[in-house]
Design a protein around this motif. Structure first.
Motif, PDB file in Angstrom:
ATOM      1  N   HIS A   4      -2.329  -2.827 -14.164  1.00  0.00           N
ATOM      2  CA  HIS A   4      -3.343  -3.200 -13.180  1.00  0.00           C
ATOM      3  C   HIS A   4      -4.654  -3.382 -13.926  1.00  0.00           C
ATOM      4  O   HIS A   4      -5.227  -2.416 -14.415  1.00  0.00           O
ATOM      5  CB  HIS A   4      -3.494  -2.102 -12.128  1.00  0.00           C
ATOM      6  CG  HIS A   4      -2.210  -1.745 -11.442  1.00  0.00           C
ATOM      7  ND1 HIS A   4      -1.197  -1.072 -12.075  1.00  0.00           N
ATOM      8  CD2 HIS A   4      -1.771  -1.994 -10.193  1.00  0.00           C
ATOM      9  CE1 HIS A   4      -0.191  -0.920 -11.231  1.00  0.00           C
ATOM     10  NE2 HIS A   4      -0.501  -1.465 -10.092  1.00  0.00           N
ATOM     11  N   LEU A  23       0.787   4.266  -1.819  1.00  0.00           N
ATOM     12  CA  LEU A  23       1.334   5.235  -2.772  1.00  0.00           C
ATOM     13  C   LEU A  23       0.225   6.047  -3.451  1.00  0.00           C
ATOM     14  O   LEU A  23       0.493   6.892  -4.303  1.00  0.00           O
ATOM     15  CB  LEU A  23       2.175   4.523  -3.847  1.00  0.00           C
ATOM     16  CG  LEU A  23       3.382   3.732  -3.339  1.00  0.00           C
ATOM     17  CD1 LEU A  23       4.119   3.094  -4.511  1.00  0.00           C
ATOM     18  CD2 LEU A  23       4.334   4.620  -2.557  1.00  0.00           C
ATOM     19  N   LEU A  25      -2.022   5.230  -5.688  1.00  0.00           N
ATOM     20  CA  LEU A  25      -2.008   5.091  -7.145  1.00  0.00           C
ATOM     21  C   LEU A  25      -3.388   4.874  -7.746  1.00  0.00           C
ATOM     22  O   LEU A  25      -3.601   5.107  -8.929  1.00  0.00           O
ATOM     23  CB  LEU A  25      -1.095   3.922  -7.546  1.00  0.00           C
ATOM     24  CG  LEU A  25       0.351   3.999  -7.062  1.00  0.00           C
ATOM     25  CD1 LEU A  25       1.154   2.855  -7.635  1.00  0.00           C
ATOM     26  CD2 LEU A  25       0.973   5.332  -7.447  1.00  0.00           C
ATOM     27  N   TRP A  26      -4.343   4.427  -6.931  1.00  0.00           N
ATOM     28  CA  TRP A  26      -5.680   4.119  -7.445  1.00  0.00           C
ATOM     29  C   TRP A  26      -6.591   5.340  -7.399  1.00  0.00           C
ATOM     30  O   TRP A  26      -6.546   6.134  -6.469  1.00  0.00           O
ATOM     31  CB  TRP A  26      -6.308   3.000  -6.614  1.00  0.00           C
ATOM     32  CG  TRP A  26      -5.696   1.648  -6.861  1.00  0.00           C
ATOM     33  CD1 TRP A  26      -4.610   1.122  -6.217  1.00  0.00           C
ATOM     34  CD2 TRP A  26      -6.096   0.678  -7.834  1.00  0.00           C
ATOM     35  NE1 TRP A  26      -4.329  -0.124  -6.736  1.00  0.00           N
ATOM     36  CE2 TRP A  26      -5.226  -0.422  -7.719  1.00  0.00           C
ATOM     37  CE3 TRP A  26      -7.120   0.639  -8.788  1.00  0.00           C
ATOM     38  CZ2 TRP A  26      -5.344  -1.547  -8.528  1.00  0.00           C
ATOM     39  CZ3 TRP A  26      -7.243  -0.489  -9.589  1.00  0.00           C
ATOM     40  CH2 TRP A  26      -6.355  -1.568  -9.447  1.00  0.00           C
ATOM     41  N   CYS A  48       4.467   1.789  -9.119  1.00  0.00           N
ATOM     42  CA  CYS A  48       3.950   0.664  -8.326  1.00  0.00           C
ATOM     43  C   CYS A  48       5.098  -0.265  -7.958  1.00  0.00           C
ATOM     44  O   CYS A  48       5.909  -0.628  -8.793  1.00  0.00           O
ATOM     45  CB  CYS A  48       2.904  -0.106  -9.147  1.00  0.00           C
ATOM     46  SG  CYS A  48       2.378  -1.654  -8.381  1.00  0.00           S
ATOM     47  N   HIS A  49       5.153  -0.647  -6.669  1.00  0.00           N
ATOM     48  CA  HIS A  49       6.244  -1.539  -6.254  1.00  0.00           C
ATOM     49  C   HIS A  49       5.763  -2.967  -6.016  1.00  0.00           C
ATOM     50  O   HIS A  49       6.399  -3.728  -5.292  1.00  0.00           O
ATOM     51  CB  HIS A  49       7.018  -0.953  -5.060  1.00  0.00           C
ATOM     52  CG  HIS A  49       6.172  -0.668  -3.858  1.00  0.00           C
ATOM     53  ND1 HIS A  49       6.680  -0.444  -2.607  1.00  0.00           N
ATOM     54  CD2 HIS A  49       4.837  -0.571  -3.725  1.00  0.00           C
ATOM     55  CE1 HIS A  49       5.693  -0.222  -1.755  1.00  0.00           C
ATOM     56  NE2 HIS A  49       4.565  -0.284  -2.413  1.00  0.00           N
ATOM     57  N   LEU A  50       4.637  -3.289  -6.620  1.00  0.00           N
ATOM     58  CA  LEU A  50       4.142  -4.675  -6.657  1.00  0.00           C
ATOM     59  C   LEU A  50       3.960  -5.312  -5.276  1.00  0.00           C
ATOM     60  O   LEU A  50       4.183  -6.503  -5.120  1.00  0.00           O
ATOM     61  CB  LEU A  50       5.089  -5.540  -7.504  1.00  0.00           C
ATOM     62  CG  LEU A  50       5.200  -5.152  -8.979  1.00  0.00           C
ATOM     63  CD1 LEU A  50       6.399  -5.825  -9.618  1.00  0.00           C
ATOM     64  CD2 LEU A  50       3.935  -5.511  -9.721  1.00  0.00           C
ATOM     65  N   CYS A  51       3.539  -4.515  -4.310  1.00  0.00           N
ATOM     66  CA  CYS A  51       3.357  -5.078  -2.965  1.00  0.00           C
ATOM     67  C   CYS A  51       2.141  -6.009  -2.894  1.00  0.00           C
ATOM     68  O   CYS A  51       2.077  -6.878  -2.037  1.00  0.00           O
ATOM     69  CB  CYS A  51       3.219  -3.955  -1.937  1.00  0.00           C
ATOM     70  SG  CYS A  51       1.707  -2.980  -2.153  1.00  0.00           S
ATOM     71  N   GLY A  52       1.178  -5.783  -3.787  1.00  0.00           N
ATOM     72  CA  GLY A  52      -0.001  -6.657  -3.840  1.00  0.00           C
ATOM     73  C   GLY A  52      -1.108  -6.312  -2.855  1.00  0.00           C
ATOM     74  O   GLY A  52      -2.120  -7.007  -2.790  1.00  0.00           O
ATOM     75  N   THR A  53      -0.918  -5.251  -2.073  1.00  0.00           N
ATOM     76  CA  THR A  53      -1.908  -4.898  -1.046  1.00  0.00           C
ATOM     77  C   THR A  53      -3.274  -4.576  -1.649  1.00  0.00           C
ATOM     78  O   THR A  53      -4.318  -4.945  -1.090  1.00  0.00           O
ATOM     79  CB  THR A  53      -1.416  -3.687  -0.221  1.00  0.00           C
ATOM     80  OG1 THR A  53      -0.069  -3.930   0.163  1.00  0.00           O
ATOM     81  CG2 THR A  53      -2.254  -3.477   1.010  1.00  0.00           C
ATOM     82  N   ILE A  65      -2.660  -8.012 -11.368  1.00  0.00           N
ATOM     83  CA  ILE A  65      -1.493  -7.170 -11.632  1.00  0.00           C
ATOM     84  C   ILE A  65      -0.514  -7.937 -12.504  1.00  0.00           C
ATOM     85  O   ILE A  65      -0.144  -9.066 -12.181  1.00  0.00           O
ATOM     86  CB  ILE A  65      -0.803  -6.736 -10.321  1.00  0.00           C
ATOM     87  CG1 ILE A  65      -1.802  -5.944  -9.461  1.00  0.00           C
ATOM     88  CG2 ILE A  65       0.421  -5.867 -10.612  1.00  0.00           C
ATOM     89  CD1 ILE A  65      -1.287  -5.609  -8.079  1.00  0.00           C
TER      90      ILE A  65
HETATM   91  S1  SF4 Z   1       0.654  -3.327  -5.800  1.00  0.00           S
HETATM   92 FE1  SF4 Z   1       0.998  -1.992  -4.006  1.00  0.00          FE
HETATM   93  S2  SF4 Z   1       1.954  -0.132  -4.803  1.00  0.00           S
HETATM   94 FE2  SF4 Z   1       1.087  -1.234  -6.546  1.00  0.00          FE
HETATM   95  S3  SF4 Z   1      -0.960  -0.300  -6.812  1.00  0.00           S
HETATM   96 FE3  SF4 Z   1      -1.207  -2.124  -5.489  1.00  0.00          FE
HETATM   97  S4  SF4 Z   1      -1.061  -1.365  -3.370  1.00  0.00           S
HETATM   98 FE4  SF4 Z   1      -0.252   0.225  -4.755  1.00  0.00          FE
END
Ligand code: SF4
Ligand code: SF4
Length: 69
Positions: A4, A23, A25-26, A48-53, A65
């Motif tokens: 990231h 999750l 993570l930040w 990280c599951h790459l949701c992109g949120t 990312i």
């Molecule tokens: S892509 Fe999704 S899981 Fe990964 S850091 Fe961003 S919000 Fe979190």
């Protein structure tokens, strides 16, 4: 491995990415001059599951990312 990358010129430490990631993570860190910036540690990035949120929620478009597989 997922990385990231935060553009330090753009990030203003608003914390929206911190709130956006389900999750948690930040984290916000502080520079020597007191300015805040967001970061995902290498350890946290592993789940990280790459949701992109986080990326979509950043008002400054500061997040990139990279999925290195
Ligand atoms: S892509 Fe999704 S899981 Fe990964 S850091 Fe961003 S919000 Fe979190
Ligand atoms: S949402 Fe964007 S500007 Fe706000 S702390 Fe996260 S990376 Fe920085």
């Amino acid at each position: 491995m997922v990385r990231h990358i935060v553009d330090m010129e753009k990030c203003r430490g608003c914390g929206k990415c911190v709130e956006a990631c389900g999750l948690e993570l930040w984290v916000l860190q502080e520079k020597e001059d007191g300015k805040k910036f967001a970061q995902v540690t290498e350890e946290a990035a592993e789940v990280c599951h790459l949701c992109g949120t986080c990326k979509e929620g950043c008002p400054e478009q500061a997040i990139v990312i990279i999925d290195e597989g």
